[in-house]
Design a protein around this motif. Structure first.
Motif, short mmCIF file in Angstrom:
data_model
loop_
_atom_site.label_atom_id
_atom_site.label_comp_id
_atom_site.label_asym_id
_atom_site.label_seq_id
_atom_site.Cartn_x
_atom_site.Cartn_y
_atom_site.Cartn_z
N PHE A 37 0.84 -1.20 0.00
CA PHE A 37 0.00 0.00 0.00
C PHE A 37 0.87 1.25 0.00
CE2 PHE A 37 -3.15 -2.99 1.70
CZ PHE A 37 -4.25 -2.65 0.93
N LEU A 38 0.54 2.16 -0.92
CA LEU A 38 1.20 3.46 -1.01
C LEU A 38 0.14 4.54 -0.91
CD1 LEU A 38 3.59 2.48 -3.92
CD2 LEU A 38 4.30 2.93 -1.57
N SER A 39 0.58 5.76 -0.63
CA SER A 39 -0.38 6.82 -0.29
C SER A 39 -1.04 7.46 -1.50
CB SER A 39 0.32 7.91 0.53
OG SER A 39 1.38 8.47 -0.21
N LYS B 19 0.23 8.19 -8.02
CA LYS B 19 1.48 8.52 -8.71
C LYS B 19 2.66 7.74 -8.13
CE LYS B 19 -0.03 13.09 -10.21
NZ LYS B 19 -1.41 12.92 -9.79
N GLN B 20 2.65 7.55 -6.82
CA GLN B 20 3.69 6.72 -6.22
C GLN B 20 3.55 5.26 -6.67
OE1 GLN B 20 3.05 8.33 -2.01
NE2 GLN B 20 5.17 7.63 -1.96
N VAL B 21 2.32 4.80 -6.77
CA VAL B 21 2.09 3.43 -7.24
C VAL B 21 2.66 3.25 -8.64
CG1 VAL B 21 0.29 1.81 -7.95
CG2 VAL B 21 0.10 3.00 -5.77
N ARG B 22 2.42 4.20 -9.50
CA ARG B 22 2.91 4.09 -10.88
C ARG B 22 4.43 4.12 -10.95
NH1 ARG B 22 0.63 7.84 -15.28
NH2 ARG B 22 1.94 6.40 -16.45
N PHE B 23 5.04 5.03 -10.17
CA PHE B 23 6.50 5.13 -10.22
C PHE B 23 7.17 3.86 -9.67
CE2 PHE B 23 10.41 6.22 -7.89
CZ PHE B 23 11.22 6.54 -8.97
N GLY C 162 -6.89 4.44 -8.46
CA GLY C 162 -8.18 4.97 -8.87
C GLY C 162 -8.17 5.66 -10.21
N ARG C 163 -7.00 6.01 -10.77
CA ARG C 163 -6.94 6.69 -12.05
C ARG C 163 -7.07 5.75 -13.23
NH1 ARG C 163 -7.68 12.21 -12.12
NH2 ARG C 163 -6.72 13.13 -10.26
N ALA D 281 -0.75 -0.89 -4.66
CA ALA D 281 -2.11 -0.35 -4.69
C ALA D 281 -2.26 0.81 -3.74
CB ALA D 281 -3.13 -1.45 -4.34
N THR D 282 -3.29 1.59 -4.00
CA THR D 282 -3.71 2.65 -3.08
C THR D 282 -4.84 2.09 -2.20
OG1 THR D 282 -5.28 3.48 -4.73
CG2 THR D 282 -3.08 4.45 -4.72
#
Length: 808
Positions: free
Chosen positions: A301-303, A306-310, A329-330, A353-354
């Motif tokens: 889990f990331l906040s 954009k962090q998930v993608r990177f 969610g995007r 994931a977020t």
């Protein structure tokens, strides 16, 4: 055949009509079953000891669906909540993650509509609201399994799908599973969508739905729903606030909290740990963890998305050795559904994931839940770790905390969450900073994702409410940017309110590096009554966000003031009195008047350096000059306007319009006739000159053959000296007139004289030999042969050759 016919018509009357008695008996039996079922429900004691679904007063359709889906034993929350819901009470249910809350509200929904004998003509009977699309899909799938033997129609209404297609089917649905925003959109925009007969409202993950993120949508949605309905609220962490209950119009709700007196708010078979790792080493720790747990099913889990993608893109290129997936969610709905399905069916995989999958989503056999970013509160932590250790299965969770975030442990302690500290083995820890820097250097897209991830993380930390845990001022942003592989620290603009105003209104000196102030010093401040130019105001503009940082760096350090051409965006000030004197051409106090320059019909006052510089630019002076007019010059060189319009009075003085028109036409006709005569004279003259040139050529050829024939003696001209023979022996003969030379072509035609003997051309001989005569005879029988002494090289030779070929 007869037996078959008799068997087929056994259920009909004398005239072959359906037997109404059989149908009435069937309805009577169904009514008796419903009354018996209702009586059983009324007699049910909610506090009785129930263990299996068979102990509940359920209809056959629901019981058979549960058996077919292999649901037999009741969980704690189901044992406590289902009897209350069957009796029509409003329920507030709170239970640990993975305890079976979905069936706790789906079974009462099916039973409520069945006992009400609900049909497709009755409209919407039950509405189930979920905070995320993934959870809504999961609820819908469970509803399809246990309700397979019912005749109800159910629909899934979530974002990411065609709104018109959903609107066409809404009117035929009895049960709807939806997200708040999408359902509100249909209530506001879909015509004919009626919810007045709603029997039951269910809010899954109610604490999240009642949160600030969905508060306005839920309030607007509840306004469309009828007051007389049954409401069920379920979540892993429940709220008892009176304001929330009043907003939902709950009537004496029953609070069900089966784990309220438990030792921990999380499942007992869940092992929970935390690691204290600095922010700059977070990715190193995460990479090392994945490398040591390749045969596991992990959720990270990331906040932010954009962090998930990177992290996903960078780790994917580094190939840790485990399948990687990402979900946020995007993404579009189709991609989210596919990724969810792939991770569900995978044996070993890592999902970045977020919080879209932090609540309620049931992923089977998840081994590890890694929280690389600290959650915003303890409730979010409980929901995140609830993705593992589902319903008596084991699981493990790890929380990464920065040394400044250790205050979050007190929040977990207040929620009765047991957690233990573990340390990372330095031998297995590997730094990936250099690899990330190399990837960002090679790929501009990855570098861009890293910058966005940096900004989103710092902004999320800054906006967190719990300032004791999230201390933005103590973050080492430069080191964090370097740990992401970025060549520099991105600028973050996240301040709100007075902070952002103060940033925008900062002076140029405050925004620059400071070297400008040290080298140039402070200039004189302008007087209050002094008039400032537009360029001065532009230079003193307060909003520095118009210019980028690299642009400001170019402006800083203008040290050479002597060379005006070297200045970048140098601003000229208004001239003082001495400068005005010099501009006006005077010296001292006697020349105070500014210089005036006349430009066409305008006068330009030169009262500043800017106006004086304007005189050197033709392009700028053209704005002050009068607009010119285009002229057309006649043969005499007199200019005339392109269009000269005559006044109306002058036109009437010249005469009637019809007479003027006839005069104009007659004058133009005379001009045309005169031009025709001139053209005919010129053509006649050209024809005469052509005939003269042709006769001169024939005369020269004739005289050349008679005087200078092949092998003949040279003839001396009488009256000429011996020395004159070399000059021009044929000059006298050329001067002799040829009969008919001076006559016109018309006179020759009038005399009707016989044509003269044709003169032989340059390619013919005077006399033909015997061989030539034979050739001519042969040519008459076959092809015509013409001998030439040289190749024709001009138009006259070609014309002569053509004339010879046309002769017989």
């Amino acid at each position: 055949m007869a037996a078959g016919v008799k068997k087929a018509t056994a259920g009909r009357g004398k005239q072959g009509k359906p037997n109404t008695e059989a149908r009435s008996l069937k309805r009577k039996r169904e009514q008796e079953d419903l009354e018996k079922l209702q009586k059983t429900v009324d007699e049910l004691d909610p506090k009785s000891d129930l263990k299996n679904f068979t102990d509940l007063p359920l209809c056959e359709a629901t019981a058979s669906g549960l058996r077919a889906s292999h649901f037999e034993v009741l969980t704690d929350v189901q044992r406590a909540a289902i009897p209350l819901a069957l009796k029509g009470n409003d329920v507030l249910g709170a239970a640990k993650t993975g305890s079976g809350k979905t069936l706790a509200f789906l079974v009462p929904v099916l039973e409520k509509l069945y006992r009400a004998r609900w049909t497709e003509y009755d409209g919407l009977g039950a509405l189930i609201i979920s905070p995320t699309r993934e959870l809504a899909v999961q609820i819908f799938e469970v509803l399809r399994k246990i309700g397979r033997h019912h005749a109800f129609s159910a629909g899934l209404v979530i974002g990411g799908k065609n709104l018109k297609e959903e609107a066409e089917r809404l009117g035929r649905m009895n049960i709807l599973v939806c997200t708040p925003g999408r359902m509100l959109q249909h209530l506001d925009q879909t015509a004919g969508f009626d919810v007045d007969n709603l029997q039951m409202l269910v809010l899954d993950e109610a604490d999240r739905i009642m949160d600030m993120g969905f508060q306005s949508a839920v309030d607007a949605l509840v306004e469309h729903l009828p007051k007389t309905r049954q409401t069920l609220l379920f979540s892993a962490t429940q709220s008892k606030r009176v304001s929330d209950l009043a907003r939902l119009s709950l009537k004496d709700p029953e609070y069900v909290s089966v784990h309220e007196k438990a030792d921990a708010a999380t499942p007992s078979n869940l092992q929970q740990h935390y690691i204290v790792t600095p922010l700059v080493e977070k990715l190193d720790t995460l990479w090392s963890f994945l490398r040591t747990n390749l045969k596991a099913k992990i959720i990270v889990f990331l906040s932010s998305g954009k962090q998930v993608r990177f992290v996903f893109e960078s780790f994917k290129r580094m190939q840790p050795g485990i399948p990687l997936l990402h979900l946020h969610g995007r993404q579009k709905q189709v991609a989210r559904m596919e990724i969810t399905s792939r991770f569900t069916s995978a044996k070993y995989a890592c999902l970045f994931a977020t919080d879209v999958v932090a609540r309620g989503v049931d992923f089977p056999a998840v081994d590890w839940v890694i929280q690389a970013d600290c959650p915003e509160d303890a409730d979010t932590y409980i929901h995140r770790v609830g993705r593992t250790a589902r319903y008596e299965s084991k699981g493990r969770a790890v929380l990464f905390l920065d040394p400044n975030e250790e205050g979050f442990l007190k929040r977990l302690e207040q929620k009765n969450v047991p957690i233990q500290k573990v340390n990372v083995r330095e031998k297995k820890k590997k730094s990936i900073t250099n690899e990330l820097q190399s990837l960002c250097f090679k790929s501009a897209d990855l570098k861009y994702l890293g910058q966005k991830a940096f900004i989103s993380y710092t902004r999320s930390v800054f906006l967190q409410k719990d300032k004791e845990v999230f201390q933005f001022d103590k973050l080492d942003l430069d080191a964090f940017a370097a740990s992401l592989g970025l060549p520099g620290t991105p600028q973050v603009k996240f301040q709100k309110g007075q902070d952002i105003k103060r940033l925008k209104n900062a002076s140029r000196a405050a925004m620059s590096s400071g070297s400008e102030d040290e080298s140039d010093g402070e200039g004189p401040k302008p007087k209050k009554d002094e008039v400032r130019t537009k360029y001065q105001k532009m230079a003193e503009r307060q909003n520095q966000d118009v210019l980028s940082s690299h642009y400001r760096k170019l402006v800083v350090g203008e040290e050479d003031d002597e060379d005006d051409d070297g200045d970048f965006l140098s601003v000229k000030r208004v001239l003082d009195d001495d400068a005005l004197d010099s501009a006006a051409g005077g010296a001292g106090e006697g020349a105070a008047e500014p210089k005036v320059v006349t430009l066409g019909k305008q006068e330009l006052i030169i009262d500043s350096h800017r106006r004086e510089k304007l005189l050197r630019s033709k392009k700028k002076l053209a704005k002050y000059m009068d607009k010119g007019s285009r002229l057309v010059f006649d043969d005499d060189g007199v200019g005339h306007a392109i269009y000269e319009l005559q006044g109306e009075d002058d036109f009437h003085q010249e005469g009637p319009a019809e007479q003027l028109r006839r005069e104009f036409v007659e004058a133009e006709s005379n001009k045309v006739r005169e031009a025709d005569v001139e053209d005919k004279e010129a053509a006649k003259k050209r024809r005469k000159e052509k005939r003269e040139r042709q006769r001169a050529r024939e005369r020269e050829e004739l005289l050349g053959l008679e005087v200078g024939g092949t092998g003949g003696p040279q003839v001396a001209v009488a009256g000429g000296a011996a020395g004159e023979m070399d000059e021009d022996p044929l000059a006298l003969l050329r001067s002799l007139p040829i009969p008919g030379e001076d006559g016109d072509e018309e006179e020759e035609e009038e005399r009707n004289e016989p044509p003269r003997k044709r003169v032989k051309k340059w390619f013919e001989d005077g006399e033909d030999t015997d061989e030539e005569k034979k050739k001519k005879k042969k040519g008459k029988r076959g092809k015509k042969v013409i001998e030439m002494d040289h190749e024709p090289d001009n138009l006259e030779d070609l014309e002569a050759l053509a004339a010879g070929l046309l002769e017989d």
